[in-house]
Design a protein around this motif. Structure first.
Motif, PDB file in Angstrom:
ATOM      1  N   VAL A   1       0.847  -1.199   0.000  1.00  0.00           N
ATOM      2  CA  VAL A   1       0.000   0.000   0.000  1.00  0.00           C
ATOM      3  C   VAL A   1       0.883   1.251   0.000  1.00  0.00           C
ATOM      4  N   THR A   2       1.901   1.267   0.824  1.00  0.00           N
ATOM      5  CA  THR A   2       2.808   2.410   0.895  1.00  0.00           C
ATOM      6  C   THR A   2       3.469   2.659  -0.453  1.00  0.00           C
ATOM      7  N   LYS A   3       3.944   1.611  -1.086  1.00  0.00           N
ATOM      8  CA  LYS A   3       4.616   1.757  -2.385  1.00  0.00           C
ATOM      9  C   LYS A   3       3.636   2.196  -3.472  1.00  0.00           C
ATOM     10  N   MET A   4       2.396   1.707  -3.412  1.00  0.00           N
ATOM     11  CA  MET A   4       1.381   2.129  -4.381  1.00  0.00           C
ATOM     12  C   MET A   4       1.053   3.612  -4.204  1.00  0.00           C
TER      13      MET A   4
ATOM     14  N   ALA B   1      -6.429  -1.948   2.866  1.00  0.00           N
ATOM     15  CA  ALA B   1      -6.057  -3.360   2.940  1.00  0.00           C
ATOM     16  C   ALA B   1      -6.848  -4.005   4.073  1.00  0.00           C
ATOM     17  N   LEU B   2      -7.635  -5.012   3.724  1.00  0.00           N
ATOM     18  CA  LEU B   2      -8.476  -5.697   4.712  1.00  0.00           C
ATOM     19  C   LEU B   2      -8.441  -7.201   4.501  1.00  0.00           C
TER      20      LEU B   2
ATOM     21  N   MET C   1       7.074  -6.437  -4.175  1.00  0.00           N
ATOM     22  CA  MET C   1       6.438  -5.218  -3.668  1.00  0.00           C
ATOM     23  C   MET C   1       6.504  -4.108  -4.719  1.00  0.00           C
ATOM     24  N   ASN C   2       6.160  -4.461  -5.956  1.00  0.00           N
ATOM     25  CA  ASN C   2       6.202  -3.520  -7.068  1.00  0.00           C
ATOM     26  C   ASN C   2       4.914  -2.693  -7.077  1.00  0.00           C
TER      27      ASN C   2
END
Length: 100
Positions: free
Chosen positions: A17-20, A35-36, A85-86
């Motif tokens: 999520v952070t990277k997105m 994110a769930l 983690m792309n």
């Protein structure tokens, strides 16, 4: 655009999520990413534009499809993109599914 990531416990997904979000900021796009676990995804099912499942919960896609009921795209995240983690590739795919 609001994206739901369905995961198991959420540890690795929070990093994704952070990277997105970083990639979205670089593009100047406003996105909300939640994110769930599968047990909670019905609480936001009517509010999201795209649903992405972590590869570790791909077997739960039929259950998510039932919850979403064809309202928005539901897809399993590419295993390689998730493993590395792309966030750029995952966000780009979500935007493509959303028609952007």
């Amino acid at each position: 655009m609001k994206i739901l990531l369905v995961c198991a416990a959420g540890m690795s997904t929070s990093l994704l999520v952070t990277k997105m979000k970083e990639h979205a900021a670089n593009l100047g796009k406003e996105v909300e990413i939640i994110a769930l676990p599968i047990s909670e995804c019905s609480t936001v099912a009517d509010e999201v534009d795209v649903v992405l499942l972590g590869p570790q919960v791909r077997y739960q896609k039929p259950q998510v499809d039932t919850i979403i009921n064809g309202r928005v795209p539901v897809e399993v995240i590419d295993m390689r993109d998730y493993g590395t983690m792309n966030g750029e590739a995952v966000l780009n795919r979500a935007m493509a599914l959303h028609g952007e």
